[in-house]
Design a protein around this motif. Structure first.
Motif, PDB file in Angstrom:
ATOM      1  N   LEU A  41       0.866  -1.278   0.143  1.00 30.78           N
ATOM      2  CA  LEU A  41       0.263  -0.253   0.102  1.00 30.78           C
ATOM      3  C   LEU A  41       0.884   1.296   0.014  1.00 30.78           C
ATOM      4  O   LEU A  41       1.796   1.333   0.929  1.00 30.78           O
ATOM      5  CB  LEU A  41      -1.132   0.334   1.193  1.00 30.78           C
ATOM      6  CG  LEU A  41      -1.922  -1.158   1.355  1.00 30.78           C
ATOM      7  CD1 LEU A  41      -2.843  -1.110   1.731  1.00 30.78           C
ATOM      8  CD2 LEU A  41      -2.126  -1.563  -0.519  1.00 30.78           C
ATOM      9  N   ASP A  42      -0.164   1.985  -0.921  1.00 30.78           N
ATOM     10  CA  ASP A  42       1.256   3.082  -0.831  1.00 30.78           C
ATOM     11  C   ASP A  42       0.382   4.691  -0.283  1.00 30.78           C
ATOM     12  O   ASP A  42      -0.446   4.118   0.539  1.00 30.78           O
ATOM     13  CB  ASP A  42       1.326   4.139  -2.109  1.00 30.78           C
ATOM     14  CG  ASP A  42       0.112   4.236  -3.107  1.00 30.78           C
ATOM     15  OD1 ASP A  42      -1.010   4.181  -2.646  1.00 30.78           O
ATOM     16  OD2 ASP A  42       0.017   4.086  -4.054  1.00 30.78           O
ATOM     17  N   GLU A  58      18.256 -14.504  -2.428  1.00 24.82           N
ATOM     18  CA  GLU A  58      17.005 -13.714  -1.828  1.00 24.82           C
ATOM     19  C   GLU A  58      17.209 -12.638  -1.783  1.00 24.82           C
ATOM     20  O   GLU A  58      16.095 -11.999  -2.124  1.00 24.82           O
ATOM     21  CB  GLU A  58      16.943 -14.128  -0.018  1.00 24.82           C
ATOM     22  CG  GLU A  58      16.196 -13.459   0.988  1.00 24.82           C
ATOM     23  CD  GLU A  58      16.867 -13.555   2.065  1.00 24.82           C
ATOM     24  OE1 GLU A  58      15.590 -13.169   3.036  1.00 24.82           O
ATOM     25  OE2 GLU A  58      17.700 -14.913   2.537  1.00 24.82           O
ATOM     26  N   ALA A  59      18.435 -12.001  -1.659  1.00 28.93           N
ATOM     27  CA  ALA A  59      17.910 -10.414  -1.894  1.00 28.93           C
ATOM     28  C   ALA A  59      17.768  -9.212  -3.225  1.00 28.93           C
ATOM     29  O   ALA A  59      17.205  -8.640  -3.535  1.00 28.93           O
ATOM     30  CB  ALA A  59      19.784  -9.918  -2.369  1.00 28.93           C
ATOM     31  N   VAL A  60      18.312 -11.081  -4.760  1.00 23.35           N
ATOM     32  CA  VAL A  60      17.226 -10.201  -6.017  1.00 23.35           C
ATOM     33  C   VAL A  60      15.912  -9.914  -5.307  1.00 23.35           C
ATOM     34  O   VAL A  60      15.125  -9.622  -5.981  1.00 23.35           O
ATOM     35  CB  VAL A  60      18.064 -11.176  -7.065  1.00 23.35           C
ATOM     36  CG1 VAL A  60      17.263 -11.013  -8.408  1.00 23.35           C
ATOM     37  CG2 VAL A  60      19.061 -10.680  -7.302  1.00 23.35           C
ATOM     38  N   ALA A  83      10.205  -5.180  -3.894  1.00 24.85           N
ATOM     39  CA  ALA A  83      10.530  -4.303  -3.755  1.00 24.85           C
ATOM     40  C   ALA A  83      10.105  -3.372  -4.439  1.00 24.85           C
ATOM     41  O   ALA A  83       9.104  -2.017  -4.366  1.00 24.85           O
ATOM     42  CB  ALA A  83      11.357  -3.607  -2.864  1.00 24.85           C
ATOM     43  N   GLU A  84      10.610  -3.184  -5.623  1.00 24.89           N
ATOM     44  CA  GLU A  84      10.732  -2.493  -6.725  1.00 24.89           C
ATOM     45  C   GLU A  84       9.440  -2.268  -7.423  1.00 24.89           C
ATOM     46  O   GLU A  84       8.639  -1.627  -7.887  1.00 24.89           O
ATOM     47  CB  GLU A  84      11.646  -2.542  -7.763  1.00 24.89           C
ATOM     48  CG  GLU A  84      13.298  -2.094  -7.422  1.00 24.89           C
ATOM     49  CD  GLU A  84      14.090  -2.955  -8.579  1.00 24.89           C
ATOM     50  OE1 GLU A  84      14.068  -4.055  -9.199  1.00 24.89           O
ATOM     51  OE2 GLU A  84      15.704  -3.013  -8.605  1.00 24.89           O
ATOM     52  N   LEU A 100       5.578  -5.172  -4.035  1.00 23.42           N
ATOM     53  CA  LEU A 100       4.520  -6.340  -3.950  1.00 23.42           C
ATOM     54  C   LEU A 100       4.348  -6.743  -3.113  1.00 23.42           C
ATOM     55  O   LEU A 100       6.042  -6.729  -2.524  1.00 23.42           O
ATOM     56  CB  LEU A 100       5.100  -7.462  -5.125  1.00 23.42           C
ATOM     57  CG  LEU A 100       4.467  -7.368  -6.676  1.00 23.42           C
ATOM     58  CD1 LEU A 100       5.180  -7.908  -7.066  1.00 23.42           C
ATOM     59  CD2 LEU A 100       2.811  -6.962  -6.207  1.00 23.42           C
ATOM     60  N   SER A 101       3.948  -7.733  -1.792  1.00 24.16           N
ATOM     61  CA  SER A 101       4.340  -8.210  -0.494  1.00 24.16           C
ATOM     62  C   SER A 101       5.502  -9.488  -0.856  1.00 24.16           C
ATOM     63  O   SER A 101       4.437  -9.832  -1.515  1.00 24.16           O
ATOM     64  CB  SER A 101       3.099  -7.837  -0.161  1.00 24.16           C
ATOM     65  OG  SER A 101       3.179  -8.843   1.565  1.00 24.16           O
ATOM     66  N   PRO A 102       5.941  -9.946   0.033  1.00 24.37           N
ATOM     67  CA  PRO A 102       6.350 -10.709  -0.524  1.00 24.37           C
ATOM     68  C   PRO A 102       5.609 -11.928   0.343  1.00 24.37           C
ATOM     69  O   PRO A 102       6.021 -13.544   0.371  1.00 24.37           O
ATOM     70  CB  PRO A 102       7.783 -11.134   0.698  1.00 24.37           C
ATOM     71  CG  PRO A 102       8.333  -9.713   0.056  1.00 24.37           C
ATOM     72  CD  PRO A 102       7.073  -8.646   0.557  1.00 24.37           C
ATOM     73  N   LEU A 103       4.463 -11.842   1.641  1.00 23.43           N
ATOM     74  CA  LEU A 103       3.935 -12.180   2.070  1.00 23.43           C
ATOM     75  C   LEU A 103       2.975 -13.304   0.902  1.00 23.43           C
ATOM     76  O   LEU A 103       1.717 -14.289   1.165  1.00 23.43           O
ATOM     77  CB  LEU A 103       3.135 -11.636   3.007  1.00 23.43           C
ATOM     78  CG  LEU A 103       4.010 -11.628   4.178  1.00 23.43           C
ATOM     79  CD1 LEU A 103       3.134 -10.587   5.166  1.00 23.43           C
ATOM     80  CD2 LEU A 103       4.683 -12.530   4.906  1.00 23.43           C
TER      81      LEU A 103
END
Length: 373
Positions: free
Chosen positions: A221-222, A258-260, A266-267, A270-273
């Protein structure tokens, strides 16, 4: 933990009933008070004998079992449980059954712990009357803290749940915005109350005179979203709607993968969940870093043959990749195949030893599917 349910009985009739339940309900271990258990040796069923006070037995059961079924009075159960309670996310389901088996009562962790669902199941097995007092169940509406549980949805925070639940059960206007995930999320037998409004966008939600909100999205959410929800208890659910297509050089560490992944999500905001799993070519099925990454986050790993990957048309097929793998591309077609032909959110990105693509699963259906469940 081999068994999920502990049944505890301290009287002759209670032990008879507990052993009966143990024979009918899988993954149940029966604890019987020693004084009366020996008298009932003719009753079949495995039992664990205890001869000390129940209050000394219960703390261990609370830690080891997902559900505890007590065959004695509700008042005694409440007094014994009180010192053991933490919160609804950690306490086991607790059910009380009177020693005649007339009533099966959901006492603790009715929603998150599954006590209500287990109460109904046990009542059917014992031909008893289920007693459930949770307002949402009594009214036949959906529970805010269980939304999409069968699909693996995760709540971003449980802090707003109390306010959302209060609005639902008290008939106050609640707005629901769904941008991703399975559409048929209403549980069997539940209806969408008249005071719940389905919205097609955050702008539409903001126009609703609501007292609480539920947002089902894989987007981060922004500030505009936060402004629309400001002042409202708002439960944000993360459906498992994203698939990561991954390719990597041999021996790429899990930390780099994982870092990529996290940087890319994030770019894309989108949520990792909301990540359901990863997808790649079969020859990468033994890649240690990829396997470690999937284990860490509990992601599914989908593997596709070069022939399967080559069925997906690519704007930029790679002769280099084909020479190495037999496929004209890996991450992009893998993401699309694993998503069931969903929406490609990121065609391909290369970062160090990793290539990544992201697709959103299309679950089909529409607003009517939820309204008419």
């Amino acid at each position: 933990m081999a068994s999920k349910i502990a049944a505890v009985a301290i009287t002759r009739n209670g032990i008879r009933l507990a052993l009966k339940l143990g024979g009918l309900l899988a993954d149940t271990e029966v604890y019987c008070y020693a004084k009366y258990s020996g008298e009932l040796g003719e009753i079949p069923g495995e039992r664990r004998i205890f001869d000390g006070p129940v209050k000394e037995l219960l703390p261990g059961l609370f830690r080891r079992y997902e559900a505890v079924v007590l065959f004695f009075s509700l008042g005694a159960a409440v007094r014994l449980m009180a010192p053991l309670l933490e919160d609804k996310r950690h306490d086991p389901a607790v059910i009380v059954i009177d020693e005649s088996g007339k009533h099966v009562i959901s006492v603790l962790s009715g929603h998150l712990g599954g006590a209500n669902r287990l109460t109904l199941h046990i009542a059917r097995l014992l031909d008893s009357r289920p007693v459930i007092t949770t307002a949402s169940d009594v009214q036949g509406i959906f529970a805010a803290d269980l939304l999409g549980r069968e699909f693996g949805w995760q709540a971003e925070s449980f802090a707003p749940m109390k306010g959302v639940s209060a609005a639902l059960v008290n008939g106050e206007p609640v707005a629901v915005l769904q941008e991703a995930g399975e559409m048929g999320w209403l549980p069997a037998g539940a209806v969408l109350p008249e005071h719940v409004r389905l919205c097609g966008s955050m702008a539409e939600l903001q126009q609703q005179p609501c007292r609480a909100a539920v947002v089902i999205t894989d987007r981060l959410l922004d500030e505009a979203d936060a402004a629309a929800l400001r002042g409202l208890p708002a439960a944000v659910y993360r459906p498992r709607s994203l698939v990561l297509g991954l390719g990597c050089n041999r021996g790429t560490a899990a930390a780099e993968l994982e870092a990529v992944v996290m940087e890319t999500l994030a770019e894309l905001r989108l949520s990792p969940l909301s990540v359901r799993g990863a997808a790649t070519i079969t020859i990468k099925g033994d890649e240690a870093g990829l396997l470690e990454l999937c284990r860490k986050f509990g992601w599914e790993l989908n593997l596709f043959t070069p022939e399967q990957l080559n069925t997906v048309p690519l704007k930029q097929p790679s002769a280099v990749v084909f020479k190495a793998t037999g496929a004209y591309g890996v991450c992009e077609p893998a993401a699309l195949l694993a998503s069931g032909g969903g929406e490609l959110l990121l065609a391909k990105k290369k970062s160090g030893n990793v290539t990544i693509a992201v697709a959103r699963i299309s679950f089909g259906g529409g607003r009517e599917e939820t309204e008419n469940e």
